[in-house]
Scaffold this motif. Sequence first.
Motif, short mmCIF file in Angstrom:
data_model
loop_
_atom_site.label_atom_id
_atom_site.label_comp_id
_atom_site.label_asym_id
_atom_site.label_seq_id
_atom_site.Cartn_x
_atom_site.Cartn_y
_atom_site.Cartn_z
N HIS A 67 0.82 -1.22 0.00
CA HIS A 67 0.00 0.00 0.00
C HIS A 67 0.86 1.27 0.00
N SER A 68 2.05 1.18 -0.56
CA SER A 68 2.95 2.33 -0.66
C SER A 68 3.15 3.04 0.69
N LEU A 69 3.36 2.22 1.73
CA LEU A 69 3.61 2.79 3.06
C LEU A 69 4.83 3.71 3.04
N LEU A 70 5.85 3.29 2.29
CA LEU A 70 7.05 4.12 2.15
C LEU A 70 6.97 4.90 0.85
N PRO A 71 7.55 6.09 0.80
CA PRO A 71 8.30 6.77 1.87
C PRO A 71 7.39 7.34 2.95
N LEU A 72 7.95 7.41 4.16
CA LEU A 72 7.18 7.91 5.30
C LEU A 72 7.06 9.43 5.28
N ASN A 73 5.94 9.90 5.75
CA ASN A 73 5.75 11.33 5.97
C ASN A 73 6.53 11.75 7.21
N LYS A 74 7.22 12.86 7.15
CA LYS A 74 8.07 13.30 8.27
C LYS A 74 7.27 13.89 9.43
N ASN A 75 5.95 13.88 9.32
CA ASN A 75 5.12 14.37 10.43
C ASN A 75 4.65 13.25 11.35
N LYS A 89 3.97 -6.75 15.66
CA LYS A 89 2.88 -6.94 14.70
C LYS A 89 1.53 -6.95 15.40
N ALA A 90 1.48 -7.53 16.59
CA ALA A 90 0.23 -7.66 17.33
C ALA A 90 -0.35 -6.31 17.76
N THR A 91 0.47 -5.25 17.73
CA THR A 91 -0.05 -3.92 18.10
C THR A 91 -0.99 -3.37 17.03
N GLY A 92 -0.93 -3.91 15.82
CA GLY A 92 -1.77 -3.43 14.74
C GLY A 92 -1.24 -2.19 14.03
N LYS A 93 -0.10 -1.68 14.48
CA LYS A 93 0.48 -0.51 13.83
C LYS A 93 1.24 -0.92 12.57
N PRO A 94 1.34 -0.04 11.58
CA PRO A 94 2.13 -0.36 10.38
C PRO A 94 3.55 -0.73 10.77
N LEU A 95 4.05 -1.83 10.19
CA LEU A 95 5.35 -2.37 10.58
C LEU A 95 6.32 -2.40 9.40
N ILE A 96 7.45 -1.72 9.56
CA ILE A 96 8.54 -1.72 8.58
C ILE A 96 9.69 -2.52 9.19
N VAL A 97 10.17 -3.52 8.47
CA VAL A 97 11.30 -4.32 8.96
C VAL A 97 12.52 -4.04 8.09
N VAL A 98 13.60 -3.62 8.73
CA VAL A 98 14.87 -3.36 8.06
C VAL A 98 15.88 -4.39 8.53
N TYR A 104 12.91 -14.27 -2.65
CA TYR A 104 13.21 -13.09 -3.45
C TYR A 104 14.33 -13.46 -4.42
N PRO A 105 14.15 -13.22 -5.70
CA PRO A 105 15.12 -13.70 -6.70
C PRO A 105 16.29 -12.74 -6.92
N PHE A 106 17.33 -13.27 -7.52
CA PHE A 106 18.49 -12.49 -7.93
C PHE A 106 18.05 -11.32 -8.82
N GLY A 107 18.61 -10.15 -8.56
CA GLY A 107 18.31 -8.97 -9.37
C GLY A 107 17.08 -8.22 -8.95
N TYR A 108 16.38 -8.70 -7.91
CA TYR A 108 15.11 -8.10 -7.49
C TYR A 108 15.33 -6.89 -6.60
N GLY A 109 14.44 -5.92 -6.72
CA GLY A 109 14.43 -4.75 -5.86
C GLY A 109 13.37 -3.78 -6.33
N LEU A 110 12.64 -3.20 -5.40
CA LEU A 110 11.55 -2.29 -5.72
C LEU A 110 12.01 -0.83 -5.68
N SER A 111 11.14 0.04 -6.16
CA SER A 111 11.36 1.48 -6.17
C SER A 111 10.08 2.16 -5.69
N TYR A 112 10.16 3.43 -5.36
CA TYR A 112 8.95 4.19 -5.04
C TYR A 112 8.22 4.64 -6.30
N THR A 113 8.87 4.44 -7.43
CA THR A 113 8.23 4.78 -8.70
C THR A 113 8.13 3.51 -9.53
N SER A 114 7.64 3.63 -10.76
CA SER A 114 7.49 2.47 -11.64
C SER A 114 8.10 2.77 -13.00
#
Length: 769
Positions: A417-425, A556-565, A646-656
């Motif tokens: 759902h395009s959670l990233l990039p995060l809003n700085k607020n 995860k159980a808190t129900g808040k959006p979760l980003i894992v790095v 996740y396959p070799f060469g894979y990676g997403l962007s914020y654009t398409s």
Amino acid sequence: MTGVAYSFAQQLPAVTYKNPTLPVETRVADLLSRMTLEEKVGQLLCPLGWEMYEIKRNDVFPSDKFKQLIKDRKAGMLWATYRADPWTKKTLSTGLNPALATKAGNALQRYVIENTRLGIPLFLAEEAPHGHMAIGATVFPTGIGMAATWSPQLIREVGKAIGKEIRLQGGHISYGPVLDLARDPRWSRVEETFGEDPVLTGEIGKAMVEGLGGGDLSHPYSTLATLKHFLAYGISESGQNGNPSFAGIRELHENFLPPFRQAIDAGALSVMTSYNSMDGVPCTANHSLLTELLRNEWKFRGIVVSDLYSIEGIHQSHFVAPTMEEATILALSAGVDVDLGGDAYMNLMNAVNTGRISKTALDASVARVLRLKFEMGLFENPYVDPEKAKKEVRSEESVTLARRVAQASITLLKNEHSLLPLNKNRKVALIGPNADNRYNMLGDYTAPQEEENIKTVLDGIRAKLSSSQVEYVKGCSIRDTVTTDIEQAVAAAQRSEVIIAVVGGSSARDFKTSYKETGAAIADEKTISDMECGEGFDRATLSLLGKQQELLKALKATGKPLIVVYIEGRPLDKNWASENADAVLTAYYPGQEGGIAIADVLFGDFNPAGRLPFSVPRSVGQIPLYYNKKAPQSHDYVEMSASPLYPFGYGLSYTSFDYSDLHLSALMPRSFEISFKVRNTGKYDGEEVAQLYLRDEYASVVQPLKQLKHFARFYLKRGEEREVKFILSEEDFSLVDRNLKKIVEPGTFQIMIGAASNDIRLQTKVEIK
């Protein structure tokens, strides 16, 4: 005129080898003719260097141990003189900063030049896989992170920076890059490699070597780049460091040898052997590899150095030589010039005196070492400037470059759902063992750091948000299962709008860990450090250790959006995160500026474009798992898919990005130009990595179902379109036939272009007549 010529001649050294106007070969031959057997053997010794100096106030002097070494062994090289880490017991207070390092190098050089019969300067060899492993040097992302940039241009800049920092401090030889193909993520040294693919590894390795000087030793900042490890060290049995490796001869020629050949053609002048054996022959005693192939076929003119104590390993680990002298004879006869460790080759004197090694063989190795010293100009310029090193090592430009490489490496794996990039607020809960742990950012082969030099994720986020917007709780450690604060982490998460959990692994060495003679760490149950990766820390599983998985589930159980790095040295198990987290990223070991780079990506100041240089498995049961396996196509297991998570060469962007207008045109009978267009169709400016794969439909020997041949990383503003061109050459269509000859066979080749090995957007075929 005669008087002027006479005057100039009077100023030249009377001794031939000291005359810089004479050809190098003439100088080498003259010096060699003057040397005793002991002096010749000494030039092939490379003992450990960190005990060879003493610091007194603001100056550095040769230690008594060094003076005794020169007297007894006449050593011509030292290894890791400037190294500082728990193994060497050199700390920020007892080790060398850049200014002291230059003084140490100068003092050691001065001593051998002024206190030995022939005054031959030293070679100082230094570890440098992702920056010079010395206090005060710049720490770049580890190899796997550099490969994830898919940017040879950027890595060439890294090579220049590393070479300059080493030479400014008086070093000459850089150990790296590591060109082992990593097909087993259980292996402890995946982090040092450029991944699983020979083409990506070859291109990144070539760029690093070019940056390090490309073999032009006349340049003041060129180093002798040392390629590691020869050969097939990264596919050791059971993922155990140094275990035997099993690969057919054709497989070696198709995949494992090409990156080394490419780097040697780019100017690498040093190759390091590996600890493993292949087909019953230790690599440090493999004549067919080190002499027949490397020297005779490839015409390699540099030096071959053993890995640390690997000559001893021929006798003590592989048990193919009943004595140390026999191991020494096997190594030199195979083509090993330099003994890293410097104990084994002391046996050469007796071997030569008894006729078991010829003087000709010994002289050939000594001549290779001397030739490189002359080419580097060490006889004329052995000393360096402490003030210059103090000012220019870890310069502002190098720190900025470290940040750029870290940014370019970060790989976005999921963004629901395009959670990233995060809003700085937004209010952020920053949780996890790697959220604010400086040494866990850096990887193995890293020197002690001043605290302010390393930027963690907490540092990066605090630089972007107000203090009231960030709440940090560690939650748990990497491996420790006793001390946790998961409850506090959950409470902080509940008070936040979004959770950033930074988990993964660590190659951070500490003073509690035990080490082997080779510097590899010893994993034991008594020591609960964070270290679960790095040389010697092989894994049986890839799961998150300690209480990290429990922490993620509680968040995860808190129900808040979760980003894992993930901060990691190997592709860890990401199954749970891929199913349950809203966004997933890997930053590998991102180096000293990694925390800033990660924050840049999370908050949209940098659009991620890192691509995986390896396949991420679903289970260790799939290993070895790599994209370019040979036919037939894999079938699914009873329990799960055979495909990677996740396959070799894979990676997403914020654009398409959209691909279109594929054109193929013949340049010559076996050479073609491929062109296509890529348009940024999203709402952000960003970078794309276009990848071209090839498949030979029918061949005389079994071929990969898909093999990367070309790639390009480029920037497009939103709405912008550009044409991308690749040239497919005869080399791209070649294979190693049943007679081990590289040929091009007639046939049909599939050309596949896309954004990852599993994301092919454009296809065509070409017929080779």
